[in-house]
Motif scaffolding. Structure first.
Motif, mmCIF file in Angstrom:
data_model
loop_
_atom_site.group_PDB
_atom_site.id
_atom_site.type_symbol
_atom_site.label_atom_id
_atom_site.label_comp_id
_atom_site.label_asym_id
_atom_site.label_seq_id
_atom_site.Cartn_x
_atom_site.Cartn_y
_atom_site.Cartn_z
ATOM 1 N N UNK A 115 31.620 -77.120 -77.751
ATOM 2 C CA UNK A 115 31.949 -75.727 -77.995
ATOM 3 C C UNK A 115 33.396 -75.435 -77.655
ATOM 4 N N UNK A 116 33.755 -74.154 -77.699
ATOM 5 C CA UNK A 116 35.128 -73.762 -77.417
ATOM 6 C C UNK A 116 35.464 -73.889 -75.940
ATOM 7 N N UNK A 117 34.459 -73.763 -75.101
ATOM 8 C CA UNK A 117 34.693 -73.772 -73.671
ATOM 9 C C UNK A 117 34.197 -75.080 -73.061
ATOM 10 N N UNK A 118 34.848 -75.508 -72.005
ATOM 11 C CA UNK A 118 34.465 -76.748 -71.321
ATOM 12 C C UNK A 118 33.007 -76.671 -70.871
ATOM 13 N N UNK B 183 16.351 -72.954 -87.825
ATOM 14 C CA UNK B 183 16.654 -71.974 -88.859
ATOM 15 C C UNK B 183 18.127 -71.953 -89.237
ATOM 16 N N UNK B 184 18.868 -72.970 -88.830
ATOM 17 C CA UNK B 184 20.285 -73.147 -89.162
ATOM 18 C C UNK B 184 21.221 -72.226 -88.388
ATOM 19 N N UNK B 185 20.705 -71.463 -87.453
ATOM 20 C CA UNK B 185 21.589 -70.611 -86.656
ATOM 21 C C UNK B 185 22.410 -71.461 -85.690
ATOM 22 N N UNK B 186 23.703 -71.165 -85.534
ATOM 23 C CA UNK B 186 24.466 -71.814 -84.467
ATOM 24 C C UNK B 186 23.923 -71.393 -83.104
ATOM 25 N N UNK B 187 23.779 -72.347 -82.201
ATOM 26 C CA UNK B 187 23.281 -72.070 -80.845
ATOM 27 C C UNK B 187 24.270 -72.662 -79.851
ATOM 28 N N UNK B 188 24.771 -71.835 -78.956
ATOM 29 C CA UNK B 188 25.747 -72.271 -77.963
ATOM 30 C C UNK B 188 25.070 -72.384 -76.597
ATOM 31 N N UNK B 189 25.268 -73.546 -75.964
ATOM 32 C CA UNK B 189 24.527 -73.877 -74.744
ATOM 33 C C UNK B 189 25.446 -74.616 -73.772
ATOM 34 N N UNK B 190 25.326 -74.314 -72.495
ATOM 35 C CA UNK B 190 25.967 -75.137 -71.467
ATOM 36 C C UNK B 190 25.161 -76.424 -71.336
#
Length: 462
Positions: A402-405, A414-421
């Motif tokens: 992702x954009x962050x470390x 469902x093809x949605x982007x999912x952002x996760x630590x």
């Protein structure tokens, strides 16, 4: 690579063009061309064009104006920059491109890019080359397979073209004229490509075609295989965890394909099923060959087979003769189906199509107003769908940092982007994620200890 030359390919339009661009790069690799991320220092720039959207050709000529300045700067530095225009605009415009933009060295149609090495070699010798004939031979027979390194660099999800062309002749569409009639790749060739992708670490494959569910490629038994049968076979390839396909026509959603959504667990519960309009009057004018009721029946059968399926679609507003009542029927259909997302466009006349010569063209102000109202309705449906994901746990395929470390980005079923630590080691893996926050275009979540649930997300009726 010693003595290598730099190649920059810019894709416009659909996923098939992205796939074609990658295969162009693969085809040119044996000639010493290595992909670069910028056109600034390239030795060859290819614009891989799409003819579907409004003023597509004019946008390419504007882009060529920018590339011309790069060519002039390269010449000032003592370098020669070759410029090629490929794809559907090239197919439609042919020699007109070089007449209007002499900066172009090569024009190659959508069925001919397997000939790029020879065409570029001819241009290097100082000639101008135009190749837009529809070849008798199958271009896929002549394409170089991507290297393992190139495949890995492209990520854990991949497109695979299995079908090209269209025989439907919708009155707004140029595809039958730029891509030709429907043709399908043999099962063995598709299988070999998917096996190579899996061996290089790809975990999700999307089968693509202008009318992909009309697939009828020859199987190992020398008989035509349906898309459903092909999906069932690809689901057995070790390493391939997810399958998708796009773009579909409602008339080709047969019983076997609908059943595959129930019987093939690796087939994701998300389907792009373009309808274009909710009005029978407009659908007939578009030559869509289905009615609103036909479309609703396909959706009903899909949801019976896979209750958690999510649907997306394409819409055109302002088609010639569309009345406010016709448009109201489209708005109503959006609410009835409850789409998880959709693409909407103002009608633009494509030269050479029947729609361009129709009377009762809708004025631009009306088209713009209808587009705004339709997109607002679609956005409301998408927001509702995303809110239903809040608190749920489902499998996410992690694709990239992702954009962050410390953050990874993946895709839900469902093809949605999912952002996760999550740790970088999870790239290329599927892990259970609980959705903790919903934004307009993506979800945020946390790795879950519990196994992923099957998310029973059902649309709004139909």
């Amino acid at each position: 690579m010693k003595g290598s030359r730099k190649l920059f390919v810019k894709s416009f339009g659909c996923q098939m063009n992205v796939y074609d661009s990658q295969r162009m790069a693969d085809t040119l690799a044996p000639a010493g061309y290595v992909e670069t991320a910028t056109a600034d220092d390239a030795d060859l720039v290819i614009l891989n064009t799409c003819h579907i959207r409004e003023k597509a050709a004019e946008k390419i000529y504007s882009e060529l104006g920018r590339v011309r300045r790069l060519k002039e700067a390269a010449a000032a530095d003592g370098r020669r920059l070759l410029i090629a225009v490929a794809g559907c605009v090239a197919q439609a415009e042919g020699e007109e491109i070089i007449r209007r933009a002499p900066v172009v060295d090569v024009v190659v149609g959508s069925q001919n890019y397997h000939r790029l090495p020879d065409l570029v070699a001819c241009a290097e010798r100082g000639g101008k080359v135009v190749d837009t004939d529809f070849p008798v031979d199958d271009k896929f027979d002549h394409l170089a397979a991507p290297s393992r390194a190139a495949t890995r660099a492209r990520g854990v999800s991949a497109f695979v073209t299995v079908q090209e062309g269209c025989d439907k002749f919708c009155t707004f569409c140029v595809v039958p004229y730029t891509r030709g009639s429907e043709s399908s790749r043999p099962v063995g060739k598709v299988l070999a490509e998917v096996e190579r992708l899996a061996d290089a670490g790809v975990r999700e494959v999307t089968l693509i075609g202008q009318n992909v569910n009309a697939y009828h490629g020859e199987g190992p038994d020398r008989r035509p295989w349906s898309l459903a049968r092909l999906l069932g076979r690809l689901a057995t390839v070790p390493g391939i965890e997810r399958l998708r396909y796009t773009t579909s026509h409602p008339r080709d959603m047969d019983d076997d394909l609908i059943a595959a959504h129930r019987e093939v667990p690796r087939l994701m519960p998300q389907l792009h099923l373009p309808v274009q309009s909710g009005s029978d009057h407009v659908l007939a004018a578009m030559n869509r060959r289905h009615t609103r009721a036909d479309y609703l029946d396909v959706v009903r059968r899909l949801r019976q087979a896979r209750p958690d399926i999510a649907l997306t679609s394409d819409f055109i507003v302002g088609f010639p003769g569309e009345t406010e009542s016709d448009f109201a029927a489209t708005l109503d259909l959006v609410g009835v189906i409850g789409y998880s997302g959709a693409f909407s466009f103002k009608y633009s006349a494509r030269p050479g199509t029947p729609g361009a010569d129709m009377s009762e063209q809708v004025d631009e102000a009306t088209k713009a107003d209808r587009l705004r109202r339709l997109q607002e309705a679609i956005d409301r449906c998408q927001a509702t769908f995303n809110r239903r994901c809040l608190g749920r746990t489902f499998p996410v395929l992690f694709e990239r940092p992702g954009r962050h470390a410390g953050q990874l980005v993946g895709r839900s079923p469902y093809l949605q982007p999912v952002q996760v630590e999550a740790p970088a080691a999870l790239i290329g893996e599927i892990a259970a994620v609980t959705v903790t926050e919903v934004a307009s275009n993506s979800l945020f979540g946390a790795l879950a200890d519990a196994p992923a649930q099957k998310p029973a997300l059902v649309g709004a009726g139909a």
